[in-house]
Write a protein that holds these residues in place. Structure first.
Motif: not given
Length: 167
Positions: A32, A35-36, A38-39, A138-139, A141, A144, A146
């Motif tokens: 979690e 980064l994904t 969708s992020d 920054r995302t 959510s 995350k 990187w």
């Protein structure tokens, strides 16, 4: 955008929580933090989710790992082969610029492998010093990871302390 001191506190909290998830061997939680697609607002239908965002990781002594799939596999391997690990973070410095943050720190690592004999709880504990740089984005959510880059700190020898060694 948050106030600068709030950003620093949030990044430091995310960094600490990442190491806590590693200590607990919680692969889902570790995942979690990375980064994904969708992020980053990337439509996974058209991009390989393993490579979107080009996350990267360098563990001490390992080659560069790129792509979310490779990075997460490395953490799965580490967790599967480490019975005990604890991180004492020192020299933590957080720098935030816009939606990017860098955390530099020293990972004082205490780890143990499988027990050598039946009835033993854990094998011998080993300590290691590693310096790390964690890049966060920054995302929506939260912050995350990187990129994570860690390098071992070489121990000083008596020669380096200024003492002469016998010929």
């Amino acid at each position: 955008m948050n106030a600068p001191h709030i950003d620093v506190e949030e990044v430091e909290a995310a960094n600490t929580a990442f190491y806590e998830a590693l200590e607990q061997g919680d692969f889902e939680k570790v995942s979690e933090f990375w980064l994904t697609p969708s992020d980053l607002g990337i439509d996974e239908t058209y991009h390989d989710p393993a490579d979107a965002g080009v996350v990267s990781c360098v563990h001490p002594g390992w080659p560069v790992l790129t792509g979310r799939g490779e990075v997460l596999r490395s953490y799965a391997l580490i967790m599967a082969n480490t019975d005990y690990i604890q991180f004492f973070l020192t020299d933590v410095h957080v720098s935030v610029t816009g939606d990017t943050a860098l955390v530099t720190c020293t990972e004082n690592i205490l780890s143990g492998g499988p027990a050598p004999g039946e009835g033993d709880e854990l094998g011998p504990l080993v300590g290691q010093l590693v310096v790390a740089t964690n890049a966060f984005r920054r995302t929506p959510s939260g912050w995350k990871l990187w990129s994570h880059h860690a390098s071992p700190v070489l121990a000083e020898t008596e020669e380096e302390d200024g003492e002469e060694t016998p010929p």
